[in-house]
Design a protein around this motif. Sequence first.
Motif, PDB file in Angstrom:
ATOM      1  N   HIS A 111     -25.369 -11.879 -54.431  1.00 32.30           N
ATOM      2  CA  HIS A 111     -25.706 -10.576 -54.988  1.00 32.30           C
ATOM      3  C   HIS A 111     -25.440 -10.466 -56.486  1.00 32.30           C
ATOM      4  O   HIS A 111     -25.817  -9.478 -57.105  1.00 32.30           O
ATOM      5  CB  HIS A 111     -24.935  -9.471 -54.261  1.00 32.30           C
ATOM      6  CG  HIS A 111     -25.071  -9.540 -52.777  1.00 32.30           C
ATOM      7  ND1 HIS A 111     -26.288  -9.415 -52.140  1.00 32.30           N
ATOM      8  CD2 HIS A 111     -24.163  -9.757 -51.800  1.00 32.30           C
ATOM      9  CE1 HIS A 111     -26.113  -9.543 -50.831  1.00 32.30           C
ATOM     10  NE2 HIS A 111     -24.840  -9.755 -50.603  1.00 32.30           N
ATOM     11  N   GLY A 112     -24.797 -11.467 -57.048  1.00 30.50           N
ATOM     12  CA  GLY A 112     -24.440 -11.416 -58.468  1.00 30.50           C
ATOM     13  C   GLY A 112     -25.624 -11.227 -59.382  1.00 30.50           C
ATOM     14  O   GLY A 112     -25.517 -10.571 -60.422  1.00 30.50           O
ATOM     15  N   GLY A 113     -26.781 -11.761 -59.014  1.00 35.60           N
ATOM     16  CA  GLY A 113     -27.973 -11.636 -59.851  1.00 35.60           C
ATOM     17  C   GLY A 113     -28.496 -10.225 -59.945  1.00 35.60           C
ATOM     18  O   GLY A 113     -29.277  -9.914 -60.846  1.00 35.60           O
ATOM     19  N   LEU A 114     -28.080  -9.357 -59.037  1.00 32.58           N
ATOM     20  CA  LEU A 114     -28.565  -7.973 -59.052  1.00 32.58           C
ATOM     21  C   LEU A 114     -27.703  -7.063 -59.919  1.00 32.58           C
ATOM     22  O   LEU A 114     -28.072  -5.927 -60.180  1.00 32.58           O
ATOM     23  CB  LEU A 114     -28.628  -7.429 -57.623  1.00 32.58           C
ATOM     24  CG  LEU A 114     -29.634  -8.142 -56.717  1.00 32.58           C
ATOM     25  CD1 LEU A 114     -29.526  -7.634 -55.293  1.00 32.58           C
ATOM     26  CD2 LEU A 114     -31.046  -7.971 -57.238  1.00 32.58           C
ATOM     27  N   VAL A 115     -26.575  -7.578 -60.390  1.00 32.55           N
ATOM     28  CA  VAL A 115     -25.679  -6.771 -61.212  1.00 32.55           C
ATOM     29  C   VAL A 115     -26.274  -6.523 -62.598  1.00 32.55           C
ATOM     30  O   VAL A 115     -25.938  -5.551 -63.253  1.00 32.55           O
ATOM     31  CB  VAL A 115     -24.280  -7.431 -61.310  1.00 32.55           C
ATOM     32  CG1 VAL A 115     -23.370  -6.691 -62.264  1.00 32.55           C
ATOM     33  CG2 VAL A 115     -23.645  -7.486 -59.922  1.00 32.55           C
ATOM     34  N   TRP A 116     -27.221  -7.361 -63.024  1.00 34.73           N
ATOM     35  CA  TRP A 116     -27.832  -7.160 -64.347  1.00 34.73           C
ATOM     36  C   TRP A 116     -28.415  -5.758 -64.480  1.00 34.73           C
ATOM     37  O   TRP A 116     -28.359  -5.153 -65.546  1.00 34.73           O
ATOM     38  CB  TRP A 116     -28.920  -8.204 -64.627  1.00 34.73           C
ATOM     39  CG  TRP A 116     -30.152  -8.007 -63.780  1.00 34.73           C
ATOM     40  CD1 TRP A 116     -30.417  -8.574 -62.576  1.00 34.73           C
ATOM     41  CD2 TRP A 116     -31.261  -7.136 -64.050  1.00 34.73           C
ATOM     42  NE1 TRP A 116     -31.614  -8.119 -62.077  1.00 34.73           N
ATOM     43  CE2 TRP A 116     -32.164  -7.238 -62.958  1.00 34.73           C
ATOM     44  CE3 TRP A 116     -31.591  -6.291 -65.109  1.00 34.73           C
ATOM     45  CZ2 TRP A 116     -33.347  -6.527 -62.899  1.00 34.73           C
ATOM     46  CZ3 TRP A 116     -32.781  -5.577 -65.039  1.00 34.73           C
ATOM     47  CH2 TRP A 116     -33.646  -5.708 -63.936  1.00 34.73           C
ATOM     48  N   VAL A 169     -40.654   9.339 -58.505  1.00 31.58           N
ATOM     49  CA  VAL A 169     -40.790   7.938 -58.910  1.00 31.58           C
ATOM     50  C   VAL A 169     -39.403   7.321 -58.896  1.00 31.58           C
ATOM     51  O   VAL A 169     -38.486   7.829 -59.551  1.00 31.58           O
ATOM     52  CB  VAL A 169     -41.401   7.829 -60.325  1.00 31.58           C
ATOM     53  CG1 VAL A 169     -41.446   6.375 -60.775  1.00 31.58           C
ATOM     54  CG2 VAL A 169     -42.786   8.459 -60.361  1.00 31.58           C
ATOM     55  N   GLU A 170     -39.252   6.241 -58.144  1.00 31.29           N
ATOM     56  CA  GLU A 170     -37.943   5.604 -58.067  1.00 31.29           C
ATOM     57  C   GLU A 170     -38.065   4.102 -58.178  1.00 31.29           C
ATOM     58  O   GLU A 170     -39.106   3.522 -57.888  1.00 31.29           O
ATOM     59  CB  GLU A 170     -37.244   5.966 -56.746  1.00 31.29           C
ATOM     60  CG  GLU A 170     -37.925   5.459 -55.486  1.00 31.29           C
ATOM     61  CD  GLU A 170     -37.521   4.053 -55.057  1.00 31.29           C
ATOM     62  OE1 GLU A 170     -36.504   3.506 -55.532  1.00 31.29           O
ATOM     63  OE2 GLU A 170     -38.252   3.481 -54.242  1.00 31.29           O
ATOM     64  N   GLY A 171     -36.965   3.489 -58.603  1.00 34.06           N
ATOM     65  CA  GLY A 171     -36.919   2.044 -58.643  1.00 34.06           C
ATOM     66  C   GLY A 171     -35.890   1.527 -59.621  1.00 34.06           C
ATOM     67  O   GLY A 171     -35.434   2.240 -60.514  1.00 34.06           O
ATOM     68  N   ALA A 172     -35.539   0.279 -59.440  1.00 33.58           N
ATOM     69  CA  ALA A 172     -34.572  -0.359 -60.326  1.00 33.58           C
ATOM     70  C   ALA A 172     -35.123  -0.490 -61.745  1.00 33.58           C
ATOM     71  O   ALA A 172     -34.356  -0.595 -62.703  1.00 33.58           O
ATOM     72  CB  ALA A 172     -34.189  -1.731 -59.780  1.00 33.58           C
ATOM     73  N   PHE A 173     -36.439  -0.483 -61.888  1.00 34.27           N
ATOM     74  CA  PHE A 173     -37.043  -0.577 -63.215  1.00 34.27           C
ATOM     75  C   PHE A 173     -37.167   0.791 -63.898  1.00 34.27           C
ATOM     76  O   PHE A 173     -37.652   0.870 -65.018  1.00 34.27           O
ATOM     77  CB  PHE A 173     -38.420  -1.241 -63.140  1.00 34.27           C
ATOM     78  CG  PHE A 173     -38.342  -2.702 -62.806  1.00 34.27           C
ATOM     79  CD1 PHE A 173     -37.860  -3.623 -63.727  1.00 34.27           C
ATOM     80  CD2 PHE A 173     -38.738  -3.156 -61.565  1.00 34.27           C
ATOM     81  CE1 PHE A 173     -37.784  -4.966 -63.422  1.00 34.27           C
ATOM     82  CE2 PHE A 173     -38.668  -4.499 -61.244  1.00 34.27           C
ATOM     83  CZ  PHE A 173     -38.190  -5.416 -62.172  1.00 34.27           C
ATOM     84  N   PRO A 204     -29.235   1.053 -60.232  1.00 36.18           N
ATOM     85  CA  PRO A 204     -29.287  -0.360 -59.885  1.00 36.18           C
ATOM     86  C   PRO A 204     -29.551  -0.574 -58.395  1.00 36.18           C
ATOM     87  O   PRO A 204     -29.519   0.371 -57.600  1.00 36.18           O
ATOM     88  CB  PRO A 204     -27.899  -0.864 -60.273  1.00 36.18           C
ATOM     89  CG  PRO A 204     -27.016   0.329 -60.076  1.00 36.18           C
ATOM     90  CD  PRO A 204     -27.865   1.511 -60.484  1.00 36.18           C
ATOM     91  N   ALA A 205     -29.788  -1.812 -58.038  1.00 35.48           N
ATOM     92  CA  ALA A 205     -29.976  -2.174 -56.628  1.00 35.48           C
ATOM     93  C   ALA A 205     -28.773  -1.700 -55.816  1.00 35.48           C
ATOM     94  O   ALA A 205     -27.630  -1.838 -56.245  1.00 35.48           O
ATOM     95  CB  ALA A 205     -30.131  -3.688 -56.504  1.00 35.48           C
ATOM     96  N   GLY A 206     -29.051  -1.109 -54.659  1.00 33.58           N
ATOM     97  CA  GLY A 206     -27.983  -0.670 -53.769  1.00 33.58           C
ATOM     98  C   GLY A 206     -27.455   0.725 -54.054  1.00 33.58           C
ATOM     99  O   GLY A 206     -26.528   1.180 -53.383  1.00 33.58           O
ATOM    100  N   ALA A 207     -28.038   1.430 -55.008  1.00 33.22           N
ATOM    101  CA  ALA A 207     -27.533   2.759 -55.367  1.00 33.22           C
ATOM    102  C   ALA A 207     -27.976   3.847 -54.385  1.00 33.22           C
ATOM    103  O   ALA A 207     -27.381   4.918 -54.328  1.00 33.22           O
ATOM    104  CB  ALA A 207     -27.980   3.136 -56.775  1.00 33.22           C
ATOM    105  N   GLY A 208     -29.050   3.592 -53.633  1.00 32.26           N
ATOM    106  CA  GLY A 208     -29.558   4.584 -52.686  1.00 32.26           C
ATOM    107  C   GLY A 208     -30.827   5.274 -53.155  1.00 32.26           C
ATOM    108  O   GLY A 208     -31.244   6.278 -52.573  1.00 32.26           O
TER     109      GLY A 208
END
Length: 163
Positions: free
Chosen positions: A117-122, A78-82, A8-12
């Motif tokens: 930031h709540g929207g990024l928890v999905w 290859v990296e990313g939230a998706f 997820p977002a913020g994981a590094g």
Amino acid sequence: MIFWMGGPAGAGKTTISRLLAAKYGFHWYSVDAHTSDHEQRAAAAGLHVLGSGPGDFDRRPMIIEDIQALPGETSVVVEGAFVTPTMAGVAENAVWLMPSKDEQLARLEGRNPGGEHGGLVWGWELIQSQLEGTDARVIVVDGQTVEQTLKAVEQQFGALLAP
């Protein structure tokens, strides 16, 4: 060889994947940086409506096409939230960096103090649900330094990193 790194977002993911690519001479590919292009390509193929959000279409074929267009025979990180377990699979060439929800929110707040930031928890919930019941390689990043996380990723990829 493709090395998949999700979380997820913020994981590094971006930090660690860039360091890994630089250390081993691999290409670095950010799915997030190609989001707009992927949305346009998906819309042109009738898979997505532009302006309707990031979309729920399969990005893997576009990622593979992009990677095949890279010069040389170099491996790619290859990296990313998706990069989800459903998209990348859970083989030995895929790893997920997973903070706890509290750690994720703390990292996002550190990145953008006072932001929403709540929207990024999905993304955390989506990836966590896809990881459950699998043999996926997961690195819990809570309290880890960048160096510790990089070392953990190298251990997970093991012999695949050998030239």
